[in-house]
Design a protein around this motif. Structure first.
Motif, PDB file in Angstrom:
ATOM      1  N   ILE A  90      -4.494 -53.980   6.887  1.00 41.53           N
ATOM      2  CA  ILE A  90      -5.351 -53.401   5.841  1.00 41.53           C
ATOM      3  C   ILE A  90      -4.752 -53.574   4.454  1.00 41.53           C
ATOM      4  CG2 ILE A  90      -6.430 -51.743   7.405  1.00 41.53           C
ATOM      5  CD1 ILE A  90      -4.554 -49.606   6.336  1.00 41.53           C
ATOM      6  N   ALA A  91      -3.484 -53.950   4.383  1.00 40.32           N
ATOM      7  CA  ALA A  91      -2.842 -54.202   3.076  1.00 40.32           C
ATOM      8  C   ALA A  91      -1.579 -55.026   3.282  1.00 40.32           C
ATOM      9  CB  ALA A  91      -2.507 -52.893   2.377  1.00 40.32           C
ATOM     10  N   LEU A  99       5.600 -56.058   2.550  1.00 38.45           N
ATOM     11  CA  LEU A  99       5.349 -54.926   3.446  1.00 38.45           C
ATOM     12  C   LEU A  99       3.897 -54.976   3.906  1.00 38.45           C
ATOM     13  CD1 LEU A  99       6.297 -52.166   4.636  1.00 38.45           C
ATOM     14  CD2 LEU A  99       5.345 -51.123   2.581  1.00 38.45           C
ATOM     15  N   ARG A 100       3.705 -54.910   5.204  1.00 40.67           N
ATOM     16  CA  ARG A 100       2.363 -55.012   5.786  1.00 40.67           C
ATOM     17  C   ARG A 100       1.952 -53.641   6.327  1.00 40.67           C
ATOM     18  NH1 ARG A 100      -0.795 -59.462   7.795  1.00 40.67           N
ATOM     19  NH2 ARG A 100       0.785 -60.871   6.941  1.00 40.67           N
ATOM     20  N   VAL A 101       0.725 -53.231   6.006  1.00 43.13           N
ATOM     21  CA  VAL A 101       0.172 -51.971   6.504  1.00 43.13           C
ATOM     22  C   VAL A 101      -0.951 -52.338   7.475  1.00 43.13           C
ATOM     23  CG1 VAL A 101      -0.844 -49.745   5.909  1.00 43.13           C
ATOM     24  CG2 VAL A 101       0.663 -50.911   4.270  1.00 43.13           C
ATOM     25  N   ALA A 102      -0.889 -51.780   8.696  1.00 38.76           N
ATOM     26  CA  ALA A 102      -1.843 -52.208   9.724  1.00 38.76           C
ATOM     27  C   ALA A 102      -2.278 -51.051  10.620  1.00 38.76           C
ATOM     28  CB  ALA A 102      -1.224 -53.320  10.562  1.00 38.76           C
ATOM     29  N   LEU A 111      -1.088 -45.268  11.200  1.00 39.88           N
ATOM     30  CA  LEU A 111      -0.918 -46.557  10.538  1.00 39.88           C
ATOM     31  C   LEU A 111       0.497 -47.048  10.805  1.00 39.88           C
ATOM     32  CD1 LEU A 111      -2.501 -45.729   7.044  1.00 39.88           C
ATOM     33  CD2 LEU A 111      -3.612 -46.876   8.971  1.00 39.88           C
ATOM     34  N   PHE A 112       0.696 -48.344  10.622  1.00 42.07           N
ATOM     35  CA  PHE A 112       2.012 -48.934  10.818  1.00 42.07           C
ATOM     36  C   PHE A 112       2.406 -49.719   9.570  1.00 42.07           C
ATOM     37  CE2 PHE A 112      -0.032 -48.429  14.897  1.00 42.07           C
ATOM     38  CZ  PHE A 112       0.947 -47.798  15.639  1.00 42.07           C
ATOM     39  N   LYS A 113       3.626 -49.476   9.092  1.00 44.01           N
ATOM     40  CA  LYS A 113       4.169 -50.235   7.977  1.00 44.01           C
ATOM     41  C   LYS A 113       5.347 -51.035   8.504  1.00 44.01           C
ATOM     42  CE  LYS A 113       2.590 -47.169   4.299  1.00 44.01           C
ATOM     43  NZ  LYS A 113       2.922 -46.479   3.025  1.00 44.01           N
ATOM     44  N   LEU A 114       5.334 -52.333   8.252  1.00 43.70           N
ATOM     45  CA  LEU A 114       6.327 -53.208   8.867  1.00 43.70           C
ATOM     46  C   LEU A 114       6.465 -54.510   8.080  1.00 43.70           C
ATOM     47  CD1 LEU A 114       4.271 -55.386  10.387  1.00 43.70           C
ATOM     48  CD2 LEU A 114       3.954 -53.415  11.888  1.00 43.70           C
ATOM     49  N   TYR A 115       7.438 -55.310   8.482  1.00 48.53           N
ATOM     50  CA  TYR A 115       7.689 -56.616   7.864  1.00 48.53           C
ATOM     51  C   TYR A 115       7.670 -57.687   8.951  1.00 48.53           C
ATOM     52  CZ  TYR A 115       9.456 -53.896   3.887  1.00 48.53           C
ATOM     53  OH  TYR A 115       9.584 -53.013   2.837  1.00 48.53           O
TER      54      TYR A 115
END
Length: 293
Positions: A90-91, A99-102, A111-115
């Motif tokens: 989603i971002a 940084l990826r938000v999914a 939500l998950f924030k990860l690389y």
């Protein structure tokens, strides 16, 4: 001559309004205080070696779901493998090291924030620090909310989840698990801060901002939620000194005046408190001197 002068004044005024509007938009999309350079604090550095306090609890119902979702060690290798894992991005924040938000259909409400490995130049330790920092600050804001009895402003719960290591690698890989606060769109948050915010909201906001948490870019980083609260989603940085007056642009005219009054009143109280603390030792010395006589 008068007509030309009038036209020039109108043009200057319009240009000024456009510049102000663009500046406000820029501040909301990438607002940075002069003291906001990212730097892991001592607590974060210690947690690199032992992140236990911020790991998703073993008995949390989400753990078995995540064990299944992240069972493939290659999941975070690249965008293709990530998509195969049924994640929806989603971002993607490239300025934050990609940084990826999914979201994932098996974990609704989170939500998950990860690389992804091929999208960031950060080392595994730097990734861990960036994610742990968000957990540390979220906990501090949560503690402040409880201590102050704050009702109108929340902070999402955040945990670390460690992915099972690849047998060929010693690197530890973490993702950040965040409770989805069901945020309103940007325009909805702008409207809420102007129409919904009361004196009580502003007192609670002042308690958080004056402690150095969250951000004065309110619509972007303390957005309105579908639960009719505002949520501090920005926990990336440790405590900072904000220019609190900048927050007033989100408020109604009446609340703008109240906000500035809050700032002035608290500065006055703080100044008086400092004066009292400075004079107190002198009084003590005088008393001791009197006793000696």
């Amino acid at each position: 001559m008068k007509i030309r002068l009038f036209h020039l004044l109108v043009i200057v005024l319009i240009q000024g309004l456009i510049s102000e509007s663009l500046l406000a938009k820029k501040m909301d999309s990438s607002y940075l205080e002069s003291s906001m350079t990212w730097e892991a604090n001592e607590e974060v550095k210690e947690c690199i070696h032992d992140p236990t306090p911020y790991l998703l609890p073993r008995d949390h119902y989400l753990r078995s779901i995540l064990d299944t979702i992240f069972s493939n060690p290659a999941l975070l290798k690249n965008k293709k493998s990530f998509s195969k894992g049924r994640f929806t991005t989603i971002a993607l924040r490239k300025k934050k090291g990609s940084l990826r938000v999914a979201r994932h259909p098996s974990a609704p409400g989170y939500l998950f924030k990860l690389y992804l490995k091929n999208e960031t130049e950060k080392s595994s330790d730097e990734v861990a620090q960036a994610l742990i920092q968000r957990c540390v600050v979220a906990k501090r804001v949560g503690d402040l909310i409880k201590q102050q009895g704050i009702r109108h402003i929340t902070v999402p719960e955040k945990w670390l989840y460690e992915i099972a290591r690849d047998a060929k690698s010693d690197e530890r890989t973490f993702v950040l698990v965040v409770r989805d606060m069901q945020l309103s769109q940007y325009k909805g948050s702008v409207k809420a801060w102007k129409k919904v915010a009361t004196e009580e909201h502003l007192h609670e906001l002042y308690a958080i901002l004056s402690s150095g948490y969250a951000s004065v870019a309110l619509a972007q980083n303390i957005p309105y939620t579908k639960s009719n609260t505002f949520s501090c989603i920005d926990t990336e940085f440790a405590e900072r000194n904000f220019r609190l007056a900048r927050a007033k642009r989100y408020f109604s005219n009446r609340m703008k005046k109240y906000w500035m009054k809050l700032i002035v009143d608290h500065k006055f109280k703080k100044k008086n408190k400092i004066k009292e603390e400075k004079t107190r030792p002198n009084k003590r010395l005088k008393w001791l001197s009197h006793e000696a006589d």
